[in-house]
Write a protein that holds these residues in place. Structure first.
Motif, PDB file in Angstrom:
ATOM      1  N   SER A 238       0.839  -1.193   0.000  1.00 17.25           N
ATOM      2  CA  SER A 238       0.000   0.000   0.000  1.00 17.25           C
ATOM      3  C   SER A 238       0.875   1.244   0.000  1.00 17.25           C
ATOM      4  O   SER A 238       1.872   1.321   0.724  1.00 17.25           O
ATOM      5  CB  SER A 238      -0.909   0.020   1.230  1.00 17.25           C
ATOM      6  N   ASN A 264     -11.966   1.601  -5.734  1.00 18.09           N
ATOM      7  CA  ASN A 264     -11.254   0.883  -4.682  1.00 18.09           C
ATOM      8  C   ASN A 264     -12.217  -0.139  -4.101  1.00 18.09           C
ATOM      9  O   ASN A 264     -13.177   0.211  -3.409  1.00 18.09           O
ATOM     10  CB  ASN A 264     -10.779   1.852  -3.599  1.00 18.09           C
ATOM     11  N   ALA A 266     -11.996  -2.132  -1.748  1.00 20.88           N
ATOM     12  CA  ALA A 266     -12.006  -2.253  -0.290  1.00 20.88           C
ATOM     13  C   ALA A 266     -12.707  -1.082   0.372  1.00 20.88           C
ATOM     14  O   ALA A 266     -12.917  -1.099   1.583  1.00 20.88           O
ATOM     15  CB  ALA A 266     -10.572  -2.359   0.231  1.00 20.88           C
ATOM     16  N   ASP A 307      -8.791  -1.194  -7.886  1.00 21.36           N
ATOM     17  CA  ASP A 307      -7.776  -1.270  -6.842  1.00 21.36           C
ATOM     18  C   ASP A 307      -8.236  -2.237  -5.755  1.00 21.36           C
ATOM     19  O   ASP A 307      -9.426  -2.342  -5.477  1.00 21.36           O
ATOM     20  CB  ASP A 307      -7.557   0.123  -6.254  1.00 21.36           C
ATOM     21  N   GLU A 308      -7.284  -2.931  -5.145  1.00 20.96           N
ATOM     22  CA  GLU A 308      -7.564  -3.933  -4.111  1.00 20.96           C
ATOM     23  C   GLU A 308      -8.598  -4.945  -4.603  1.00 20.96           C
ATOM     24  O   GLU A 308      -9.606  -5.215  -3.955  1.00 20.96           O
ATOM     25  CB  GLU A 308      -8.040  -3.248  -2.825  1.00 20.96           C
ATOM     26  N   GLU A 311     -10.286  -7.889  -2.583  1.00 17.19           N
ATOM     27  CA  GLU A 311     -11.385  -7.684  -1.647  1.00 17.19           C
ATOM     28  C   GLU A 311     -12.749  -7.969  -2.266  1.00 17.19           C
ATOM     29  O   GLU A 311     -13.767  -7.866  -1.574  1.00 17.19           O
ATOM     30  CB  GLU A 311     -11.356  -6.238  -1.127  1.00 17.19           C
ATOM     31  N   THR A 348      -3.362  -4.863  -6.323  1.00 23.23           N
ATOM     32  CA  THR A 348      -3.556  -5.471  -5.010  1.00 23.23           C
ATOM     33  C   THR A 348      -2.263  -5.431  -4.224  1.00 23.23           C
ATOM     34  O   THR A 348      -1.168  -5.425  -4.799  1.00 23.23           O
ATOM     35  CB  THR A 348      -4.022  -6.927  -5.141  1.00 23.23           C
ATOM     36  N   HIS A 349      -2.399  -5.371  -2.897  1.00 28.05           N
ATOM     37  CA  HIS A 349      -1.228  -5.497  -2.033  1.00 28.05           C
ATOM     38  C   HIS A 349      -1.185  -6.882  -1.408  1.00 28.05           C
ATOM     39  O   HIS A 349      -0.247  -7.212  -0.678  1.00 28.05           O
ATOM     40  CB  HIS A 349      -1.264  -4.440  -0.922  1.00 28.05           C
ATOM     41  N   GLN A 350      -2.200  -7.697  -1.708  1.00 37.13           N
ATOM     42  CA  GLN A 350      -2.301  -9.026  -1.108  1.00 37.13           C
ATOM     43  C   GLN A 350      -1.588 -10.081  -1.957  1.00 37.13           C
ATOM     44  O   GLN A 350      -1.320  -9.878  -3.140  1.00 37.13           O
ATOM     45  CB  GLN A 350      -3.777  -9.413  -0.955  1.00 37.13           C
TER      46      GLN A 350
END
Length: 527
Positions: A238, A264, A266, A307-308, A311, A348-350
């Motif tokens: 992030s 986003n 999330a 984004d993300e 989620e 994603t940051h996951q």
């Protein structure tokens, strides 16, 4: 009184020029633009012909003509120190006045193809440009400033010469920065970071600052995927700038004139994400009082940035997969399909692979969006970017909040470079914004930084040496270690030490260190 008035009238053009130069050399102006503006001012205000600035290149040990106010002439001419008038001025550090070029036996006209008439009607003035000084140490000559000037009496030429010496003193910092930039660009070319295919294929986005090799490679990937319609997956922690890179991909694509829609995943509850993405019909649920287009429809012929994406709910994942495969969607509460032409960019940051293993992310969707993955390194792994990014935000917020802040102090820079930046670019941006808000000086200092940054501590050891001796010894040790690591490359040593090239060059000469002897030190280590 009349004599004073006469002198004032003679000085007035010079004072006007100096005022204009000071105005053009504002703190927020790029140094190269400032220097070009200065040369133009000299030509326009004083009838000087061919004003040009020559900078010494330590790598080639030559004087390189870098800037001139004569775009029709070559700008890549090189001089040797001590050769010709320009070389003599550089070697001696003393100005030279040539009343008429045709009468000067050693005048070498390598830079410009002057006509016989010009050689007979023009004189030549060349003055040294001295680098920034440090305490009582002698200032190093880093280049020359010269002009062609109409023939006139010697006192007038001497007055012009003194004026040019004042101008040369005013541009010392900018000229030193230009010297450093020349060395930096040359090093990057030798490392393959600019020039050739990388230079041609790298995205040049206004809001993306990339000094590190890793980020330039990221921008190169962005340039490769941009012109296609392939789905890009931006991966990184992030705050690393995924949204900016998504914008860069969109701008590099044929869809740049069409909308870029962002969501986003999330930021909204899972039941609202679907209605945002696909829209709904009137009466589809309580509160749906009219038809609403979803983001896929709004992004038709353009780009949709999710984004993300990790989620997304299972239901939304299935519908996004269908939209990618079939290029059609259905609004909530409607059985009618709507064709959409959308280029998808995800971020994603996951660890999506772990989500696939656990069953919380569809494997088929993962392979659909993972066509062109781009991994963005965290800020702590590309520390070369910290200072240029910080300076970018400093300029941005200084303008926004109308502050006359010129720079970041060296101790404050040390805090920035030592910190581990868990929030990456976003945290750095917030840090600089806060510093600008609380700063009431022209320099950002350590006490303007957030308390979280001020926990960095430097180590010290007891010594019987005086303070000045201990500092000098420590500097020498740092320089020698850096030069050993860089194999004698002073530019690389400066990058490793996170200081400017000119500082390393000055310190090496100050302590009598021979950088060349470290060029083969790495090969000797095996003996």
């Amino acid at each position: 009184m009349n004599q004073i008035n006469t002198q004032d009238s003679r000085l007035q053009p010079y004072l006007g020029t100096l005022q204009r130069i000071v105005s053009d050399m504002g703190p927020q102006r790029p140094f190269q633009s400032s220097l070009k503006s200065l040369l133009r001012t000299l030509a326009e205000n004083h009838h000087f012909k061919r004003p040009h600035l020559v900078i010494f290149d330590p790598e080639t040990q030559t004087l390189k003509l870098s800037l001139t106010h004569d775009p029709t002439k070559a700008q890549d001419v090189e001089y040797s120190p001590g050769v010709g008038v320009t070389g003599q001025v550089f070697s001696s550090g003393q100005p030279v006045i040539v009343p008429r070029m045709k009468d000067h036996p050693s005048f070498l006209n390598k830079a410009f193809g002057r006509s016989e008439e010009e050689l007979a009607t023009l004189g030549f003035i060349c003055v040294p440009v001295l680098g920034p000084g440090e305490e009582a140490s002698p200032r190093e000559v880093i280049g020359t400033l010269s002009v062609d000037t109409p023939i006139t009496d010697l006192p007038s030429l001497e007055g012009q010469c003194r004026f040019l010496q004042v101008v040369a003193g005013m541009i010392a910092n900018q000229a030193a920065y230009l010297q450093e930039e020349m060395a930096r660009q040359k090093h990057m070319m030798t490392q393959g970071l600019i020039g050739g295919d990388v230079a041609e294929n790298t995205v040049q986005a206004a809001n993306i600052v990339a000094a590190s090799k890793s980020m330039r490679l990221v921008l190169n990937q962005v340039a490769q995927v941009g012109p296609s319609r392939a789905t890009a997956l931006l991966r990184g922690e992030s705050g690393t700038g995924k949204e900016l890179l998504a914008e860069a991909i969109h701008q590099a694509s044929p869809r740049r004139d069409m909308p870029l829609i962002k969501l986003n995943c999330a930021a909204l509850p899972s039941d609202l994400v679907e209605s945002e993405l696909f829209g709904y019909q009137k009466g589809a649920f309580t509160g749906a009082v009219q038809n609403k287009k979803g983001l896929f429809e709004l992004a038709h012929k353009g780009t949709l940035f999710l984004d993300e994406i990790g989620e997304l709910s299972a239901s939304a994942q299935a519908k996004v997969l269908r939209a990618i495969q079939e290029q059609e969607i259905q609004r909530l509460g409607s059985e009618q399909t709507i064709s959409v032409d959308v280029r998808l960019i995800c971020a994603t940051h996951q660890h999506l692979e772990e989500l696939v293993e656990s069953g919380s992310f569809r494997e088929d969707l993962y392979y659909r969006i993972n066509v062109f993955p781009v991994f963005i390194p965290p800020l702590r792994e590309r520390r070369e970017d910290i200072l240029p990014v910080a300076e970018h935000f400093l300029k941005e917020y200084a303008e926004e909040y109308q502050k006359s802040i010129k720079r970041i102090s060296t101790p404050a820079i040390d805090l920035l470079t030592q910190y581990h930046w868990p929030g990456n670019i976003r945290e750095l941006k917030n840090c600089i914004e806060r510093a600008v808000l609380v700063c009431d000086e022209q320099v950002i200092r350590t006490y303007h930084m957030p308390p979280s940054l001020q926990t960095a501590e430097s180590t010290a050891t007891d010594s019987s040496l005086s303070f000045c001796e201990a500092v000098a010894k420590f500097e020498q040790e740092l320089l020698v270690d850096a030069l050993k690591k860089a194999r004698g490359n002073m530019l690389q040593a400066a990058r490793d030490l996170r200081v400017s090239y000119r500082i390393v060059n000055y310190k090496v000469k100050k302590y009598g260190i021979d950088a060349k002897k470290f060029a083969v030190s790495k090969g000797r280590m095996g003996r």
